[in-house]
Design an enzyme around this catalytic site. Structure first.
Site, PDB file in Angstrom:
ATOM      1  CE1 TYR A  54      -6.182 -31.978  24.038  1.00 36.08           C
ATOM      2  CE2 TYR A  54      -7.993 -30.955  23.107  1.00 36.08           C
ATOM      3  CZ  TYR A  54      -7.430 -31.420  24.145  1.00 36.08           C
ATOM      4  OH  TYR A  54      -7.831 -31.492  25.516  1.00 36.08           O
ATOM      5  CB  SER A  55      -4.550 -35.761  17.926  1.00 34.54           C
ATOM      6  OG  SER A  55      -4.574 -35.731  16.268  1.00 34.54           O
TER       7      SER A  55
END
Length: 339
Positions: A54-55
């Protein structure tokens, strides 16, 4: 409603709604993520979920979510107030990454991800560490032993799986019982009020809690179900608000789910609650404990979703949405078809 769910055979008691952080650090406003984290804790929450990937779909920084959480923990001193979860072993998704999209589930891959996660999160151990995917070319025994090594080294407290097939989870349970290990404490897979009528998922590596996986959780309550996409990616809120452009192409945008949206609207009128609360109330009436994950960049939305626990929904409100507990082909099809 009881504000903690005890995970069997652990010392972990978690809030019934976990905070997802896939977009943490992407907000334009400085300090927005920290306000979301603080609001969640102020509402009684204690379960924060992230992943090493993420991300990475946004250029500029790798493992951004973990770094943002780590900065907040270092500044706030609130590490002892949360159950911290992260995941490793996801295929590389960043543009230009070597071997982008290929499986990376080896012991060396997991160790690389875990040790970098510890640095990013500024902590000495992870409370629950997940395999973010599975690789059926590897043995379950080898995957479990890799996690047990991390436990023995003190880098993680417990371990779990995400997007595993039911047969592999059953293998893991059997192996851990034979070895005397606690084994998986949780499973993250797709389960929500719109899943029953949604279209096939585009990502064949994702798994749904239906069919054999649904039965697995009925028969194995020691593996807590932690559904991702608990809010159906906002589909029902957007549909009921008439935001037609936003739901174009949504996996949930089916005739049956559009009909279901009207039943959700009726729940909001019956209880004077928000659409989000009506959607998330679904998890209270599963035949096994569920701790759904909810992600947002808005403190007000955090307060709203936590308010779900105060709404006196009834079981009959959700009977039509419940998937069958009988074995059935998953949305993705058989393991053989998916490799």
């Amino acid at each position: 409603m009881e504000k903690r769910i005890q995970i069997p055979d652990t010392d972990l008691a978690v809030y019934p709604i976990g905070l997802g952080t896939g977009g943490a650090g992407l907000e334009r406003e400085s300090g927005a993520a920290e306000r979301v984290f603080d609001t969640y804790l102020d509402c009684g929450g204690n379960l924060i979920d992230t992943a090493h990937v993420y991300s990475d779909w946004v250029p500029g920084e790798r493992a951004r979510s973990e770094r943002v959480i780590g900065d907040w923990l270092a500044k706030s001193g609130k590490r002892n107030r949360i159950v911290l979860m992260t995941k490793g072993g996801h295929p590389e998704i960043a543009e230009g990454a070597p071997n982008r999209g290929q499986s990376r589930m080896t012991r060396a891959d997991m160790r690389t991800d875990l040790e970098d996660s510890l640095r990013k999160l500024r902590t000495d151990r992870i409370d629950i560490y997940f395999y973010h995917r599975d690789d059926r070319r590897q043995t379950v025994e080898g995957e479990i032993e890799a996690m047990e090594d991390f436990v023995r080294e003190g880098k993680i407290r417990y371990y779990a799986c995400s997007n595993w097939d039911a047969d592999r989870m059953l293998e893991a349970v059997a192996y851990c019982r034979k070895k005397g290990y606690r084994g998986f404490v949780a499973d993250q897979s797709l389960l929500n009020i719109g899943m029953k009528y949604m279209d096939d998922l585009a990502d064949a590596t994702l798994r749904c809690t239906r069919g054999e996986a649904y039965r697995f959780h009925i028969e194995h309550p020691e593996v807590l179900e932690m559904p991702f996409s608990g809010n159906c990616n906002g589909f029902f809120q957007q549909f009921l608000a008439g935001e037609w452009e936003r739901i174009k192409g949504s996996d949930y945008n089916t005739e049956k789910n559009r009909e279901a949206a009207e039943r959700i609207r009726e729940l909001t009128e019956k209880y004077g609650c928000s659409v989000t609360q009506a959607v998330m109330g679904f998890f209270r009436y599963q035949p096994f404990a569920c701790v759904p994950l909810y992600a947002t960049s808005s403190p007000a939305h955090v307060a709203d979703v936590c308010g779900t626990l105060e709404i006196p929904f009834a079981e009959e409100d959700y009977l039509s949405f419940l998937p069958s507990d009988k074995p059935a082909e998953s949305l993705q099809g058989s393991p053989e078809r998916n490799g």
